[in-house]
Design a protein around this motif. Structure first.
Motif, short mmCIF file in Angstrom:
data_model
loop_
_atom_site.label_atom_id
_atom_site.label_comp_id
_atom_site.label_asym_id
_atom_site.label_seq_id
_atom_site.Cartn_x
_atom_site.Cartn_y
_atom_site.Cartn_z
N HIS A 158 0.83 -1.21 0.00
CA HIS A 158 0.00 0.00 0.00
C HIS A 158 0.86 1.26 0.00
O HIS A 158 0.52 2.24 -0.68
CB HIS A 158 -0.96 0.01 1.17
CG HIS A 158 -1.99 -1.08 1.12
ND1 HIS A 158 -2.69 -1.40 -0.01
CD2 HIS A 158 -2.42 -1.94 2.07
CE1 HIS A 158 -3.53 -2.39 0.23
NE2 HIS A 158 -3.37 -2.75 1.50
N ILE A 159 1.96 1.23 0.73
CA ILE A 159 2.88 2.38 0.74
C ILE A 159 3.50 2.56 -0.65
O ILE A 159 3.57 3.68 -1.17
CB ILE A 159 3.97 2.21 1.82
CG1 ILE A 159 3.36 2.37 3.21
CG2 ILE A 159 5.12 3.20 1.61
CD1 ILE A 159 2.79 3.75 3.51
N LYS A 160 3.91 1.45 -1.25
CA LYS A 160 4.55 1.52 -2.57
C LYS A 160 3.62 2.12 -3.61
O LYS A 160 4.06 2.89 -4.47
CB LYS A 160 4.98 0.11 -2.99
CG LYS A 160 5.76 0.06 -4.27
CD LYS A 160 6.22 -1.36 -4.57
CE LYS A 160 7.01 -1.41 -5.85
NZ LYS A 160 7.48 -2.76 -6.15
N THR A 161 2.33 1.80 -3.52
CA THR A 161 1.36 2.32 -4.49
C THR A 161 0.75 3.64 -4.03
O THR A 161 -0.17 4.16 -4.68
CB THR A 161 0.23 1.29 -4.75
OG1 THR A 161 -0.45 1.03 -3.51
CG2 THR A 161 0.77 0.02 -5.35
N GLU A 162 1.24 4.15 -2.90
CA GLU A 162 0.78 5.41 -2.33
C GLU A 162 -0.72 5.41 -2.03
O GLU A 162 -1.39 6.43 -2.09
CB GLU A 162 1.17 6.60 -3.21
CG GLU A 162 2.66 6.76 -3.34
CD GLU A 162 3.08 7.95 -4.19
OE1 GLU A 162 2.21 8.70 -4.68
OE2 GLU A 162 4.30 8.12 -4.36
N ASN A 163 -1.22 4.23 -1.67
CA ASN A 163 -2.62 4.12 -1.24
C ASN A 163 -2.61 4.26 0.28
O ASN A 163 -2.62 3.28 1.02
CB ASN A 163 -3.22 2.79 -1.68
CG ASN A 163 -4.71 2.76 -1.46
OD1 ASN A 163 -5.24 3.44 -0.58
ND2 ASN A 163 -5.40 1.95 -2.25
N TYR A 164 -2.59 5.50 0.74
CA TYR A 164 -2.40 5.78 2.16
C TYR A 164 -3.60 5.40 3.02
O TYR A 164 -3.44 5.06 4.18
CB TYR A 164 -2.00 7.23 2.36
CG TYR A 164 -0.70 7.57 1.66
CD1 TYR A 164 0.40 6.71 1.74
CD2 TYR A 164 -0.58 8.71 0.89
CE1 TYR A 164 1.59 7.00 1.10
CE2 TYR A 164 0.61 9.01 0.24
CZ TYR A 164 1.69 8.15 0.35
OH TYR A 164 2.88 8.43 -0.29
N LYS A 165 -4.78 5.41 2.43
CA LYS A 165 -5.96 4.99 3.19
C LYS A 165 -5.84 3.51 3.56
O LYS A 165 -6.05 3.12 4.71
CB LYS A 165 -7.23 5.23 2.38
CG LYS A 165 -8.48 4.85 3.11
CD LYS A 165 -9.74 5.17 2.30
CE LYS A 165 -10.97 4.94 3.13
NZ LYS A 165 -11.70 3.75 2.79
N LEU A 166 -5.48 2.68 2.59
CA LEU A 166 -5.31 1.26 2.88
C LEU A 166 -4.08 1.00 3.74
O LEU A 166 -4.08 0.10 4.58
CB LEU A 166 -5.25 0.45 1.58
CG LEU A 166 -6.56 0.37 0.80
CD1 LEU A 166 -6.36 -0.40 -0.51
CD2 LEU A 166 -7.67 -0.25 1.63
N ALA A 167 -3.05 1.82 3.56
CA ALA A 167 -1.86 1.70 4.42
C ALA A 167 -2.24 1.99 5.87
O ALA A 167 -1.78 1.31 6.79
CB ALA A 167 -0.76 2.64 3.95
N THR A 187 3.15 10.89 5.13
CA THR A 187 3.97 9.75 5.53
C THR A 187 4.93 10.11 6.67
O THR A 187 5.88 9.39 6.93
CB THR A 187 4.77 9.20 4.33
OG1 THR A 187 5.57 10.25 3.80
CG2 THR A 187 3.86 8.62 3.27
N CYS A 188 4.65 11.20 7.34
CA CYS A 188 5.44 11.59 8.51
C CYS A 188 5.40 10.44 9.52
O CYS A 188 4.34 9.88 9.78
CB CYS A 188 4.86 12.87 9.11
SG CYS A 188 5.83 13.51 10.47
#
Length: 105
Positions: free
Chosen positions: A41-50, A85-86
């Motif tokens: 999820h981080i790699k795909t920048e899907n922060y909600k799922l992350a 991503t802090c």
């Protein structure tokens, strides 16, 4: 820096070694899977799922006795919900320490 421990697992299981082994088995199976999903999820920048992945991982943070790290994870989860991503490197350091510890159980 705070280190993972098995104190909570020992308290939870008491003298029941089968139950303790079961908890450890679940940690060994689920932790790498959940960490991998988080990284995807981080790699795909899907922060909600992350953030959802971090939420799941917080439970394992607490099971491994990482009280201060739990608060970092909680704040990081909130950051991800705001597309920030802090605290990512702090959280990923926690994950690495957790995985190293669980691998040795």
């Amino acid at each position: 820096m705070e280190q993972p421990n098995s104190e909570y697992i020992n308290q939870l299981s008491g003298d029941n070694e089968k139950f303790k082994a079961r908890i450890i088995g679940i940690l060994k199976r689920e932790l790498p899977e959940e960490v991998e999903v988080y990284h995807q999820h981080i790699k795909t920048e899907n922060y909600k799922l992350a953030a959802e992945s971090v939420h799941k991982l917080k439970h394992k943070v607490s099971i491994l006795g990482l009280e201060k790290s739990y608060y970092i994870a909680e704040e990081y989860e909130d950051n991800l919900k705001e597309n920030s991503t802090c605290l990512q490197s702090d959280f990923e350091d926690i994950l690495e320490r957790m995985q190293d510890f669980v691998d040795k159980l």
